[in-house]
Design a protein around this motif. Structure first.
Motif: not given
Length: 304
Positions: A2-22
């Protein structure tokens, strides 16, 4: 894999994932660790398709994950979701059928897992009548009943006693031995260190460290060493006089020290051999090795 590449996610103004890769390699146990609110659960939910990413991709063996792929995954969510008034065996068979197993196959799988996870006498009990630890075992069985192609488990060891932990570890190791990618989060760093082949540390929505367990320990081992001299006249006090050395602990022939560089450490080893030869009376260099940190120490280092 499983490859997670450059994943980002925000909830409203709050960025909870920032370019997650592993990556989660097939046949390997990957521990996913981080403090509360670090982003572990959000990442897992994106892998399973429960949440969508604002950016980035999740793939398996080089191909983007599809709903059909995800349906074959085994997922244990942070919020336990079994039916409290339903009998354990009946519930597992029902979940197996939902995943496409025939009635007999679902029953065989459910009965086998109940036995392996130490619930053999509780299969006809309702979930709410079980202890919290046994409810946790049932939740793990629910993630495994359809013979998944990958495992994503959020805090699977929470609430388990030491014996139950060993039982669950054995089951997960069996899946990894079959080539299944296994990703699980845990706050119990001692379990992660003992079980995992690979470790991913996340903090503030960013990956702070990732790699094999031994590779991370070597990478963060720094410049601390231990020297142990054995023999009736063994004395390591002379190490304090060596250039580029700071002694942090000294007890007779045992010394722990920090070295300014590799050459300083090598000079201590050379000096130890010379000291043993001069001292005679059976003095020997028993041990000289770098100090490798525990996962807990690495975690403290990278998240501070």
């Amino acid at each position: 894999m499983i490859d997670i590449s450059g994943v980002s996610r925000s909830f409203g103004e709050r960025r909870v994932l920032d370019d997650v890769s592993f990556t989660v390699a097939g046949g390997r146990m990957t521990g996913f660790v981080g403090g509360n609110g670090a982003g572990k659960t959000t990442t897992m939910r994106i892998i399973l398709g429960v949440l969508t990413a604002d950016a980035g991709t999740v793939s398996i063996d080089g191909t983007a994950l599809t709903p059909a792929d995800r349906a074959r995954f085994g997922y244990m969510p942070e919020e336990r979701g079994l039916y409290p008034k339903m009998r354990v065996l009946e519930q597992l068979v029902y979940l197996g059928r939902l995943h496409g197993l025939g009635a007999q196959a679902a029953k065989r799988s459910a009965e086998s897992l109940i036995e392996r996870l130490g619930l053999g006498e509780r299969g006809n009990d309702t979930l709410e009548s079980l202890s919290l630890g046994n409810q946790q075992r049932a939740q793990i069985a629910a993630a495994l009943v359809h013979d998944p192609t990958a495992l994503v488990l959020d805090e699977p060891f929470s609430g388990l006693d030491p014996i139950a932990v060993e039982v669950v570890l054995g089951v997960l190791r069996d899946y990894a031995a079959r080539g299944v990618p296994v990703l699980f989060s845990s706050h119990q760093l001692d379990i992660v260190e003992r079980l995992c082949d690979d470790v991913v540390v996340i903090g503030g929505g960013k990956i702070l460290a990732a790699g094999s367990r031994e590779g991370l320990r070597a990478e963060h081992s720094g410049s601390s060493f231990e020297l142990e001299l054995a023999g009736p006249t063994a004395d390591a006090g002379w190490v304090r006089e060596r250039p580029g050395i700071e002694v942090t602990h000294l007890d007779g022939g045992f010394v722990r020290f920090d070295a300014a560089d590799e050459h300083a450490a090598q000079r201590v080893l050379t000096g130890a051999v010379e000291h043993a030869q001069r001292s005679g009376a059976g003095v020997t260099v028993q041990r000289f090795a770098p100090i490798t940190p525990s996962l807990a120490q690495i975690f403290k280092e990278v998240v501070r």
